[in-house]
Design an enzyme around this catalytic site. Structure first.
Site, short mmCIF file in Angstrom:
data_model
loop_
_atom_site.label_atom_id
_atom_site.label_comp_id
_atom_site.label_asym_id
_atom_site.label_seq_id
_atom_site.Cartn_x
_atom_site.Cartn_y
_atom_site.Cartn_z
N HIS A 260 -2.25 -2.90 2.78
CA HIS A 260 -0.84 -2.49 2.85
C HIS A 260 -0.13 -3.00 1.61
O HIS A 260 -0.44 -4.08 1.11
CB HIS A 260 -0.18 -3.07 4.10
N ASP A 311 -2.46 2.27 11.23
CA ASP A 311 -3.23 3.50 11.38
C ASP A 311 -4.64 3.26 11.90
O ASP A 311 -5.28 4.17 12.42
CB ASP A 311 -3.30 4.26 10.05
N1 CMC Z 1 -10.24 -0.70 1.15
C1 CMC Z 1 -10.86 -1.34 0.14
N2 CMC Z 1 -10.20 -2.03 -0.81
C2 CMC Z 1 -8.85 -2.07 -0.70
C3 CMC Z 1 -8.15 -1.45 0.33
C4 CMC Z 1 -8.90 -0.74 1.29
N3 CMC Z 1 -8.30 -0.11 2.29
N4 CMC Z 1 -6.83 -1.68 0.19
C5 CMC Z 1 -6.71 -2.41 -0.90
N5 CMC Z 1 -7.92 -2.65 -1.46
C6 CMC Z 1 -8.21 -3.42 -2.65
C7 CMC Z 1 -7.99 -2.52 -3.87
O1 CMC Z 1 -9.18 -1.85 -4.23
C8 CMC Z 1 -7.55 -3.52 -4.91
O2 CMC Z 1 -8.70 -4.20 -5.40
P1 CMC Z 1 -8.81 -4.60 -6.94
O3 CMC Z 1 -7.67 -5.54 -7.18
O4 CMC Z 1 -10.17 -5.21 -7.03
O5 CMC Z 1 -8.68 -3.33 -7.70
C9 CMC Z 1 -6.74 -4.54 -4.11
O6 CMC Z 1 -7.24 -4.45 -2.77
C10 CMC Z 1 -5.24 -4.24 -4.11
O7 CMC Z 1 -5.05 -2.92 -3.61
P2 CMC Z 1 -4.01 -1.87 -4.15
O8 CMC Z 1 -4.51 -0.49 -3.85
O9 CMC Z 1 -3.69 -2.18 -5.59
O10 CMC Z 1 -2.75 -2.21 -3.29
P3 CMC Z 1 -1.52 -1.28 -3.07
O11 CMC Z 1 -0.47 -2.14 -2.54
O12 CMC Z 1 -1.22 -0.47 -4.26
O13 CMC Z 1 -2.08 -0.23 -1.97
C11 CMC Z 1 -2.62 0.84 0.02
C12 CMC Z 1 -1.83 -0.29 -0.64
C13 CMC Z 1 -2.14 1.03 1.45
C14 CMC Z 1 -2.41 2.15 -0.76
C15 CMC Z 1 -4.11 0.49 0.00
O14 CMC Z 1 -4.32 -0.72 0.71
C16 CMC Z 1 -4.99 1.59 0.56
O15 CMC Z 1 -5.37 2.51 -0.18
N6 CMC Z 1 -5.35 1.53 1.88
C17 CMC Z 1 -6.08 2.59 2.53
C18 CMC Z 1 -5.16 3.71 2.99
C19 CMC Z 1 -4.34 3.33 4.21
O16 CMC Z 1 -4.85 2.81 5.17
N7 CMC Z 1 -3.03 3.67 4.18
C20 CMC Z 1 -2.10 3.39 5.27
C21 CMC Z 1 -1.02 2.46 4.81
S1 CMC Z 1 -0.05 1.67 6.05
C22 CMC Z 1 0.53 2.73 7.22
C23 CMC Z 1 1.04 4.05 6.75
O17 CMC Z 1 1.79 4.14 5.78
O18 CMC Z 1 0.67 5.03 7.37
#
Ligand code: CMC
Length: 374
Positions: A260, A311
């Site tokens: 998140h 989710d």
């Molecule tokens: N699986 C694997 N690695 C992850 C995940 C994940 N779900 N989420 C974050 N990471 C890793 C990411 O690869 C990164 O690693 P590194 O620093 O080595 O590159 C690190 O954690 C930071 O992640 P980020 O993507 O830079 O963080 P963000 O704040 O930009 O993204 C997010 C948040 C929700 C987009 C992301 O966690 C994600 O893609 N999650 C999966 C999709 C998901 O479940 N979305 C629902 C969000 S909450 C409820 C809603 O809105 O519906």
């Protein structure tokens, strides 16, 4: 003016809001000051929808009036019903949902009136009619007869009734109602910010919600609840879960339903939804998904220290309730209409055009060469 780029507006505070507060440090989410887990246990979705939209919990007569307004507005026009019936059966229901709100805007006599009173009247109509049209597509694409809404049923009961022709047990309805409460509002997430951005040009509520739905569809936002189910289907059985998730992490895959932008120690909505996911699994006598759920969750926390978001438990819960996977995010829509609407009205009340800057990194100034010389 600073030249520093904050990609994804990471950590930027862009405005004030009185609607909800996300407090990642103490793992708390409040709507208008009330803890969401408390609302889930003590209120139903209609009370929470009223709270999100009006700022206060309703008393008995306010709730009665609100429910009455919703029930009166549940029917959709023949025009919209026929549009839904004739939509390509293979359309993604989120695209259908987006089109539904767009058509509601074409039919609404007050579309361009952005006064607070007209906005509230439009919100009631959008909030009441969108589930009816979404449920109509749920049935129409299977070649089934569309079921019109029924009065004297709660919001949750009526949605089940319109999709399946019957209302399930009280415990299943409560679990669904809780999911709607948890999905209602979440401050400046992508879709809400989209709605506020559209509103900031003084555009109208139907347009802002249509844009918000397009934004919610993405798998990094609401679309994640569908992706969670796809993942569970790929895993197939609990015995495969440990190997599957470790392999996915070895390949550096993004695991849907985890992580998140704001919560880094866990999403405050998850414990409540998990409780109801377990209840539904027990009622349906199906423990497969809960077993897969636990294995994937523990590996994600152990290996990556990344926690589930809301989710993750809602996906399999909706599956166990009988909803098609691609209808999970439209269910999110019917709830989040409340949060989006409250934000749209808040934006209208104290508007400032949203217009950030960008740092140009394209080619230097160039002379145009005429077509026959290129
Ligand atoms: N699986 C694997 N690695 C992850 C995940 C994940 N779900 N989420 C974050 N990471 C890793 C990411 O690869 C990164 O690693 P590194 O620093 O080595 O590159 C690190 O954690 C930071 O992640 P980020 O993507 O830079 O963080 P963000 O704040 O930009 O993204 C997010 C948040 C929700 C987009 C992301 O966690 C994600 O893609 N999650 C999966 C999709 C998901 O479940 N979305 C629902 C969000 S909450 C409820 C809603 O809105 O519906």
């Amino acid at each position: 003016m600073s030249d520093e780029i904050k990609k994804g507006l990471l950590g930027i505070v862009v405005d004030e809001t009185t609607i909800s507060q996300v407090m990642p440090d103490i793992n708390s989410l409040t709507y208008r000051g009330y803890a969401v887990q408390d609302l889930c246990e003590k209120c139903n979705f209609e009370e929470v929808a009223y709270l999100v939209l009006n700022g206060e919990l309703p008393n008995k007569s306010e709730l009665k009036k609100f429910k009455n307004q919703l029930e009166k507005n549940r029917n959709i026009s023949i025009n919209l019903r026929e549009i839904v019936r004739h939509m390509p059966k293979k359309s993604h229901p989120m695209d259908v949902a987006r089109t539904i709100v767009s058509v509601l805007g074409l039919e609404d006599k007050e579309t361009t009136d952005n006064s607070p009173k007209a906005n509230m009247r439009k919100v009631i109509r959008i909030f009441a009619k969108t589930p009816t049209a979404i449920a109509a597509f749920f049935r129409a694409r299977k070649g089934k007869k569309i079921i019109p809404p029924k009065r004297n049923l709660s919001f949750a009961e009526n949605f089940f009734y319109m999709c399946f022709g019957k209302v399930p047990s009280k415990d299943i309805v409560k679990a669904f109602d809780v999911s709607l409460i948890l999905y209602a509002e979440h401050s400046f997430n992508v879709s809400t910010f989209t709605a506020r951005t559209i509103t900031s040009s003084l555009s109208d509520i139907h347009g802002a919600i249509t844009g918000a739905i397009a934004s919610l569809k993405g798998p990094l936002h609401g679309g994640a609840n569908e992706e969670v189910m796809h993942m569970m289907s790929k895993i197939k059985k609990p015995e495969n879960a440990f190997k599957w998730i470790n392999k996915a992490l070895d390949k550096k895959e993004v695991v849907m339903g985890f992580g998140h932008r704001v919560y880094k120690k866990g999403d405050s909505r998850v414990p409540t939804m998990e409780k109801y996911f377990k209840k539904v699994s027990k009622i349906q006598k199906d423990k497969k998904f809960i077993k897969i759920y636990d294995v994937v969750k523990s590996v994600m926390i152990e290996r990556k220290n990344i926690h589930p978001n809301v989710d993750y438990p809602t996906g399999p819960t909706y599956h166990l309730m009988g909803f098609d996977t691609d209808f999970f995010t439209p269910i999110f829509v019917i709830s989040r209409i409340t949060g989006w609407s409250a934000h749209i009205m808040e934006q209208h009340a104290a508007n400032k055009l949203i217009r950030p800057l960008s740092k140009y990194s394209g080619p230097d100034h160039r002379k145009v060469v005429l077509l026959n010389q290129r």
